[in-house]
Design an enzyme around this catalytic site. Structure first.
Site, PDB file in Angstrom:
ATOM      1  N   LYS A   8       0.854  -1.195   0.000  1.00 30.96           N
ATOM      2  CA  LYS A   8       0.000   0.000   0.000  1.00 30.96           C
ATOM      3  C   LYS A   8       0.882   1.235   0.000  1.00 30.96           C
ATOM      4  O   LYS A   8       2.070   1.191   0.348  1.00 30.96           O
ATOM      5  CB  LYS A   8      -0.944   0.026   1.211  1.00 30.96           C
ATOM      6  N   GLY A  93      10.739  -2.381   5.960  1.00 30.36           N
ATOM      7  CA  GLY A  93      11.101  -1.077   6.498  1.00 30.36           C
ATOM      8  C   GLY A  93      10.937   0.032   5.489  1.00 30.36           C
ATOM      9  O   GLY A  93      11.708   0.983   5.453  1.00 30.36           O
ATOM     10  N   ALA A  94       9.888  -0.086   4.675  1.00 28.92           N
ATOM     11  CA  ALA A  94       9.741   0.803   3.520  1.00 28.92           C
ATOM     12  C   ALA A  94       8.518   1.695   3.585  1.00 28.92           C
ATOM     13  O   ALA A  94       8.317   2.537   2.725  1.00 28.92           O
ATOM     14  CB  ALA A  94       9.688  -0.037   2.238  1.00 28.92           C
ATOM     15  N   GLY A  95       7.644   1.490   4.584  1.00 30.36           N
ATOM     16  CA  GLY A  95       6.393   2.243   4.633  1.00 30.36           C
ATOM     17  C   GLY A  95       5.361   1.733   3.662  1.00 30.36           C
ATOM     18  O   GLY A  95       4.392   2.433   3.337  1.00 30.36           O
ATOM     19  N   LEU A  96       5.530   0.488   3.195  1.00 28.80           N
ATOM     20  CA  LEU A  96       4.623  -0.096   2.202  1.00 28.80           C
ATOM     21  C   LEU A  96       3.707  -1.171   2.785  1.00 28.80           C
ATOM     22  O   LEU A  96       2.843  -1.698   2.085  1.00 28.80           O
ATOM     23  CB  LEU A  96       5.430  -0.692   1.035  1.00 28.80           C
ATOM     24  N   GLY A  97       3.893  -1.498   4.059  1.00 24.61           N
ATOM     25  CA  GLY A  97       2.984  -2.421   4.724  1.00 24.61           C
ATOM     26  C   GLY A  97       3.132  -3.871   4.339  1.00 24.61           C
ATOM     27  O   GLY A  97       2.192  -4.655   4.508  1.00 24.61           O
ATOM     28  N   GLY A  98       4.301  -4.280   3.835  1.00 28.26           N
ATOM     29  CA  GLY A  98       4.457  -5.655   3.362  1.00 28.26           C
ATOM     30  C   GLY A  98       4.191  -6.705   4.419  1.00 28.26           C
ATOM     31  O   GLY A  98       3.446  -7.660   4.193  1.00 28.26           O
ATOM     32  N   GLY A  99       4.792  -6.561   5.596  1.00 25.05           N
ATOM     33  CA  GLY A  99       4.590  -7.542   6.658  1.00 25.05           C
ATOM     34  C   GLY A  99       3.156  -7.593   7.136  1.00 25.05           C
ATOM     35  O   GLY A  99       2.607  -8.670   7.401  1.00 25.05           O
ATOM     36  N   SER A 100       2.517  -6.422   7.232  1.00 17.71           N
ATOM     37  CA  SER A 100       1.115  -6.359   7.646  1.00 17.71           C
ATOM     38  C   SER A 100       0.214  -7.050   6.622  1.00 17.71           C
ATOM     39  O   SER A 100      -0.736  -7.749   6.980  1.00 17.71           O
ATOM     40  CB  SER A 100       0.683  -4.904   7.821  1.00 17.71           C
ATOM     41  N   ASP A 133      -1.902  -1.374  10.917  1.00 19.12           N
ATOM     42  CA  ASP A 133      -2.410  -1.308   9.543  1.00 19.12           C
ATOM     43  C   ASP A 133      -2.761  -2.670   8.959  1.00 19.12           C
ATOM     44  O   ASP A 133      -3.139  -2.764   7.793  1.00 19.12           O
ATOM     45  CB  ASP A 133      -1.427  -0.563   8.630  1.00 19.12           C
TER      46      ASP A 133
END
Length: 272
Positions: A8, A93-100, A133
């Protein structure tokens, strides 16, 4: 069973106030984008396991949000053992929500696989315990988020036909540190009002409150944003607490030409 957890971006991000529980009330628009990981879950004999591939994941499988998502449902519904395979393509750690997103998609998959009958509203409520998120990715459509990022309102924003450039440098941003450097404040113009305007009018209005302090600590991110705008983007901003900076372009060619200038970063051009 295989699914493709997507990333996202944040369209605007206002840090409104610090809460008594230590969290912050925010105001942002979560917008799903077609940059994905790959998650496979299959029945297994023996113990549940998680294997990770692709980009290095900075935590052991036992601490991964996908494993935590499994345990959350296993404790309530006594799930049988599964083997989970996660291919990481979305930068961490990119602000892209990958782990979430991985965790939310795991909840949805397990709900389907074992016919648990959990509603999306219930899944979203569970997902919040894994991360603020995570709940968004249960719904996975453009939404205005308030509270800690878990109270959602439909929003009328559509970027179909636009080209999106993501630029992720090697540096990362610690979310807890980023929050500690922001002074919360109520926005002068409601995000819901700004987001309905044309993308070309967003610059200077649609703000990410993390940018001033993060850019001060990591000036290369400010340079990336400036370069994206100079390359012809209609709008550019940092996503979440960083460190990815994105640009929205009207032209595929301009986005691809801009991406070529960031040879020392991970750069992705996506069609929205």
């Amino acid at each position: 069973m295989i699914t493709f957890p997507n990333a996202k971006i944040n369209l605007g991000l206002n840090i409104v106030e610090r809460r008594q529980d230590g969290y912050h009330n925010i105001e942002t628009v979560f917008y799903p984008i077609p940059l994905t990981d790959v998650l496979e879950i299959v029945p297994a004999a023996g113990e549940t396991s998680l294997s990770c591939y692709g980009n290095a994941v900075d935590c052991p499988p036992d601490k991964n949000l996908v494993m935590k998502a499994y345990r959350l449902l296993q404790e309530r519904y006594h799930l049988p053992a599964v083997a989970m395979h996660l291919y990481k393509h979305i930068p961490d750690g990119a602000g892209l929500g990958g782990g979430s997103s991985d965790a939310a998609h795991a909840l949805v998959m397990l709900n389907t696989m074992f016919e648990l009958g959990i509603s999306d509203a219930e899944l979203a409520s569970m997902a919040v315990s894994l991360g603020a998120d995570c709940a968004f990715f249960i719904h996975n459509r453009p939404l205005l988020a308030t509270g800690i990022g878990d109270v959602f309102t439909p929003v009328d924003v559509d970027l179909k036909g636009k080209s999106l450039l993501l630029v992720k440098p090697s540096v990362g941003v610690d979310t807890r540190t980023a929050y500690s450097r922001v002074t919360p404040h109520a926005p002068e113009i409601a995000l819901a009002d700004i987001i309905t305007r044309p993308v070309s009018s967003w610059d200077g209005l649609l703000a990410n409150d993390f940018e001033p302090s993060v850019f001060a600590a990591l000036p290369q991110l400010w340079l990336i944003k400036a370069a994206i705008l100079d390359a012809g983007a209609q709008y550019a901003a940092m996503s979440g607490s960083g460190s990815t900076v994105f640009g929205i372009f009207d032209s595929d060619k301009l986005a691809e030409q801009a991406a070529d200038t960031f040879a020392d970063c991970a750069a992705f051009v996506l069609q929205l």
